[in-house]
Each structure stands twice: as C-alpha cells, then as structure tokens.
Enzyme design. Structure first.
Site, PDB file in Angstrom:
ATOM      1  N   GLU A 374       0.862  -1.200   0.000  1.00 33.40           N
ATOM      2  CA  GLU A 374       0.000   0.000   0.000  1.00 33.40           C
ATOM      3  C   GLU A 374       0.884   1.232   0.000  1.00 33.40           C
ATOM      4  O   GLU A 374       1.870   1.285   0.737  1.00 33.40           O
ATOM      5  CB  GLU A 374      -0.888   0.082   1.254  1.00 33.40           C
ATOM      6  CG  GLU A 374      -2.016  -0.894   1.293  1.00 33.40           C
ATOM      7  CD  GLU A 374      -2.940  -0.692   2.494  1.00 33.40           C
ATOM      8  OE1 GLU A 374      -3.064   0.450   2.997  1.00 33.40           O
ATOM      9  OE2 GLU A 374      -3.520  -1.699   2.938  1.00 33.40           O
TER      10      GLU A 374
HETATM   11  P1  P53 Z   1      -7.694   5.759   4.741  1.00 36.42           P
HETATM   12  C1  P53 Z   1      -3.980   4.679   9.390  1.00 36.42           C
HETATM   13  C2  P53 Z   1      -2.616   4.852   9.130  1.00 36.42           C
HETATM   14  C3  P53 Z   1      -2.028   4.194   8.061  1.00 36.42           C
HETATM   15  C4  P53 Z   1      -2.791   3.347   7.270  1.00 36.42           C
HETATM   16  O1  P53 Z   1      -6.371   4.894   4.838  1.00 36.42           O
HETATM   17  C5  P53 Z   1      -4.131   3.146   7.543  1.00 36.42           C
HETATM   18  C6  P53 Z   1      -4.742   3.814   8.601  1.00 36.42           C
HETATM   19  C7  P53 Z   1      -6.193   3.636   8.883  1.00 36.42           C
HETATM   20  O2  P53 Z   1      -6.903   4.747   8.445  1.00 36.42           O
HETATM   21  O3  P53 Z   1      -4.920   2.282   6.869  1.00 36.42           O
HETATM   22  C8  P53 Z   1      -4.506   1.669   5.653  1.00 36.42           C
HETATM   23  O4  P53 Z   1      -8.677   4.946   3.985  1.00 36.42           O
HETATM   24  C9  P53 Z   1      -5.423   0.474   5.431  1.00 36.42           C
HETATM   25  C10 P53 Z   1      -6.441   0.662   4.354  1.00 36.42           C
HETATM   26  C11 P53 Z   1      -6.797   2.126   4.269  1.00 36.42           C
HETATM   27  C12 P53 Z   1      -5.553   2.888   3.829  1.00 36.42           C
HETATM   28  O5  P53 Z   1      -4.480   2.672   4.715  1.00 36.42           O
HETATM   29  O6  P53 Z   1      -8.081   6.020   6.130  1.00 36.42           O
HETATM   30  O7  P53 Z   1      -4.736  -0.745   5.241  1.00 36.42           O
HETATM   31  O8  P53 Z   1      -7.535  -0.179   4.603  1.00 36.42           O
HETATM   32  O9  P53 Z   1      -7.870   2.415   3.440  1.00 36.42           O
HETATM   33  C13 P53 Z   1      -5.774   4.376   3.685  1.00 36.42           C
HETATM   34  O10 P53 Z   1      -7.313   7.005   3.975  1.00 36.42           O
END
Ligand code: P53
Length: 476
Positions: A374
């Site tokens: 990611e």
């Molecule tokens: P969103 C916090 C910090 C780093 C990654 O996040 C995180 C989070 C949780 O918010 O989540 C990951 O959608 C996760 C995904 C998520 C993505 O990062 O809050 O593995 O499910 O959607 C982005 O912007």
C-alpha cells in the site's frame, strides 16, 4: 536492464469491505465494517450497536465491486496490472465466524473473482483479515481478547488455503496488525481486533493480549498454509510509519527509538518467531499478566513469515516528553509536526525519503524480501471543464515514492518484490468512511452521502501508471 526485477509485482491494492458492497449477498454475515458510520477528518466514525435504522453505513454498498467485478477486472487488465491485492471477507466464508462448515456461495464468489483475474494474467495477492471480522465474534466472544479466536481464524485460513491453493500464491495474514498501537482511540482496536472497551478497562493490556492471540493465529495459519502448498509465500502486513526524533538531542533520539519499538515489535514476532527483550522488559515493568503459554511460544517459532508486506503513506516525528528513562510512547499525544515535510488535507505528512528509510530499517533488522502492498495519496478530485480528472498531485506523490524505491534497490541493495498502490480504484476510506478521500487511478462516481451512478472513468494517473508498468518503472 531495468532497476526492478523482471517479474516485479506491479499491482493495485484494495480490501473487500472497502469496495465489494453486497453486504448481505450470497449469505454474507455482518462484519465489524458494517457497523461503522461515515466520519470525516477530525470526526471519528461511530461504531453502532449492530446495524441501526437511519444510519449511513458506507461499506454496505461501497462501490458495488461484488456486482461489477467482471467489468472492473477488465479495466485492471487494461491498466496492465500484474497482480491485484484484495482481501477475502471472512463473513462471506464464515458469516458468523464460529460455524463448523463454510458458506459455499462465498467461496464460489472468490473462485469466480480469482478466475477472472487469472484470465488476464493478473495474480491475486490475498490478505486473510483486513479490518473485517464477523461482528458475531465481537458480540459473543469479545473479539480477539478471547483465545477462541485463534481456532476460528485457523479454520478460516485453512478453508481458504485449501480452496484456492492452485489460484493464489501470495498471502498475508493480518492487515496492519500494528495499527492498534493507537489503542487510545476506538477505531484501530475495533477494526484490527474487534475490541470494544468499558471505561474502567486497561486498554493497553487488552490490546497486547489480543495482538498476542493474533500473532499465534498468524503463525498457526502460516504453518498450515505451508503444509497445504509449500510454494505459498505468506507474509505479514505492517503499517510502516517511521518515527523520527524531532531533533538530534540524545533524548529525542531515545524517545524515537522506544516509539519505534512500541510500534514495530509485532514485526519482530512475525519475522523471528519470538518476543524481543524490550517487550518482555516492558510487560514485566507494567506487570501485565498476559496469557502467553509455552505452547504459544513454540507455535510462534513454527510460523515465521516469508516476506514483509507493508503499507507506507507518511512519517511521524516525536519529542522527548519528560517520561524519564522509560521513554514510554503514547501515540495519541506524543507526536509532533515535522517542519521539513508537507501534509495532505487529512494531515498525513508526505515524505518519499521516509519510504527508503523504512525499507532500510526493515532490511537491517530482518533481511527478508519486502513487498510494498500500500502507498498512495488521498485527495479530493475535481472534474475539470473537459470532463476529465487531472490528478497531477497524485502522479507527483507516486513518482517520488517510486524514485525512493529505486534508490533503495540501487544504493541499498534491497530485495523488493512488488508495489501495489492503495485504492487504485476509488473506494470507501477506512479511517473516515468517506468517498471523497480518493486514491484511485479509476474514478468512481459516488459521494459521501452515498449518491452517484457508480460509473467508472479513468483519471490522468491511469494512463501514467499504465506507462510505469509497461516500462517496468523506467518511465516515471
Ligand atoms: P484511509 C492509518 C494509518 C495508516 C494506514 O487509509 C491506515 C490507517 C487507517 O486509516 O490504513 C490503511 O482509507 C489500510 C487501508 C486504508 C488505507 O491505509 O483512512 O490498510 O484499509 O484504506 C488508507 O485514507
């Protein structure tokens, strides 16, 4: 010759609950994601007591990938993806989580989805638990604070490994298992581990107990997986947010060192199969009387990971907060702004060099292959006068991060398996439940209120990433 390996896994990443929708289709049960309302930056999502009338639950429909996956996978093939990272919704396979037999309609859905990917030469990369456990396991068992979860998860994993052993090679057990380091807020403990707290609860201790059971469950699943197919590559998944010292003062450096230990000890257990000395010392000092048995310790050694999967979005910085020699870390209060980097609209500090630093940090400690599963830029996209989305800010973010990856490969000799940008098709934000925090190369017509045609269209970043993949990262 290009910098990345010939079989480099260029891909895109999503999670079942953030795009599938169809929350009651094919016998699916209610998951923890189904009881979370919409929030915003600074407004936490609410966790309701079950599914209530009149609330907006964005994951119920999400972007209806459940109904549209065939057309979507065709678009993914046009983008040129070599792999597609998604998760299996536990609630499609075991709707309540404690059944003896799996739900055939759920298993069939993933068979069909994986076949559709493989038809285009797209390799599925699968997370078993991505913020999505059966809600029934929360109400009946208290989530992962209960040891029984280990067997429920092992059964779920075994069913998936057996069913998809010829279709899936790359797996991960728990998504961002270390997010729950922030146990002060309700979001991470609930999405990671199905934990809900009473006012008098010792949140920290409960979190450590839940994480321990998850690490044992992960090791058990990895052991079972390797027995089912020795060619499986099974990794962990860590939310890597490196924590820098605010200054070069020795005490800030020590505060950052301890903060890194508290956020990343999970990786030690996944990779080395044992608890590090600093965590044992911490548990002793805190007098946490955790249920960690000798059998658990043996199990941990039998299920170490084949690679480190991790997400990377941003870096943090920390100052010494006068806590004496313990330097205890409190993620909700100890972080400070880093004056050297800019932040996104959601306050996430943009730091491409931090990615190279993080890769070195993992490599120095574990010497295992790395897989960036990611990375991405959440932003508001505006449709231009020409009807198109010109998201050069997203392209800039990704280009700079890919350049940092290249430096890590060239100068630091790091073994990098692949790169799957997050939310390459717009989906529901995990943290806020919003649609408008978009990461995609593919736009999805839907707003925060849930209105829109759900139609898909290509942003500028789509064509850019297509070229990146086709040139194996040479054309940025
Ligand atoms: P969103 C916090 C910090 C780093 C990654 O996040 C995180 C989070 C949780 O918010 O989540 C990951 O959608 C996760 C995904 C998520 C993505 O990062 O809050 O593995 O499910 O959607 C982005 O912007």
């Amino acid at each position: 010759m290009s910098i990345f390996k010939e079989n480099f896994l260029w891909g895109g990443a999503v999670a079942a609950h953030q795009l599938e929708g169809g929350w009651q289709d094919g016998g699916k049960g209610v998951s923890v994601a189904d009881v979370m309302t919409v929030g915003a930056h600074g407004v936490p999502r609410r966790i309701t007591n079950g599914v209530l009338e009149g609330e907006n639950y964005p994951n119920h429909e999400a972007i209806d990938f459940y109904g549209r996956y065939k057309e979507d996978v065709k678009l993914f093939a046009e983008l040129g993806l070599k792999c597609f990272r998604t998760s299996i919704a536990w609630t499609r396979i075991f709707p309540k989580g404690d059944e003896a037999e799996p739900n055939e309609a759920g298993l069939q859905f993933y068979d069909d989805l994986f076949d559709e990917c493989l038809k285009y030469g797209i390799e599925p990369v699968i997370t078993l638990s991505h913020f999505e456990m059966p809600y029934h396991l929360v109400t009946e068992y208290g989530g992962w604070k209960n040891r029984k979860m280990i067997d429920f998860f092992a059964r779920f994993s075994e069913v998936c490994f057996t069913r998809y052993k010829d279709k899936v090679t790359y797996w991960m057990t728990f998504n961002e298992i270390n997010n729950q380091t922030n146990y002060y807020e309700d979001f991470a403990p609930f999405t990671n581990s199905g934990l809900k707290f009473d006012a008098e609860d010792d949140r920290e201790k409960i979190m450590y107990q839940a994480a321990h059971y998850e690490l044992v469950a992960s090791a058990k699943a990895i052991e079972i997986g390797h027995q089912i197919n020795p060619n499986f590559e099974i990794g962990c998944m860590i939310a890597m947010v490196p924590i820098y010292p605010y200054s070069c003062s020795p005490s800030d450096m020590m505060a950052a060192t301890v903060a890194m230990q508290r956020r990343y000890w999970f990786t030690d257990v996944h990779c080395k199969g044992r608890y590090p000395s600093y965590m044992k010392a911490y548990f002793d000092r805190k007098q946490f009387d955790l249920d960690i048995t000798t059998e658990d310790e043996v199990q941990l050694t039998k299920g170490t990971v084949d690679y480190i999967g991790f997400s990377y979005y941003m870096s943090f910085a920390v100052k010494d907060h006068d806590k004496g020699p313990a330097y205890d870390y409190d993620e909700a209060h100890d972080l400070v702004e880093n004056p050297y980097v800019k932040a996104s609209e959601w306050g996430w500090q943009i730091d491409p060099t931090g990615l190279r630093y993080a890769m070195n940090w993992f490599n120095d400690r574990y010497e295992l292959p790395l897989f960036i599963v990611e990375n991405g830029f959440g932003a508001v996209d505006e449709i231009g006068d020409d009807g198109e989305i010109h998201d050069e800010y997203r392209i800039d973010y990704l280009r700079e991060h890919i350049e940092a990856m290249q430096e890590a490969v060239i100068y630091d000799g790091i073994d990098l398996m692949g790169y799957t940008p997050w939310g390459f098709i717009d989906l529901v934000s995990a943290g806020t439940g919003e649609m408008k925090k978009r990461y995609g190369f593919i736009y999805v017509d839907k707003n925060n209120e849930g209105q829109g045609t759900l139609e898909r269209s290509k942003k500028d970043s789509f064509y850019w990433f297509q070229n990146v993949i086709a040139s194996n990262g040479e054309k940025l």
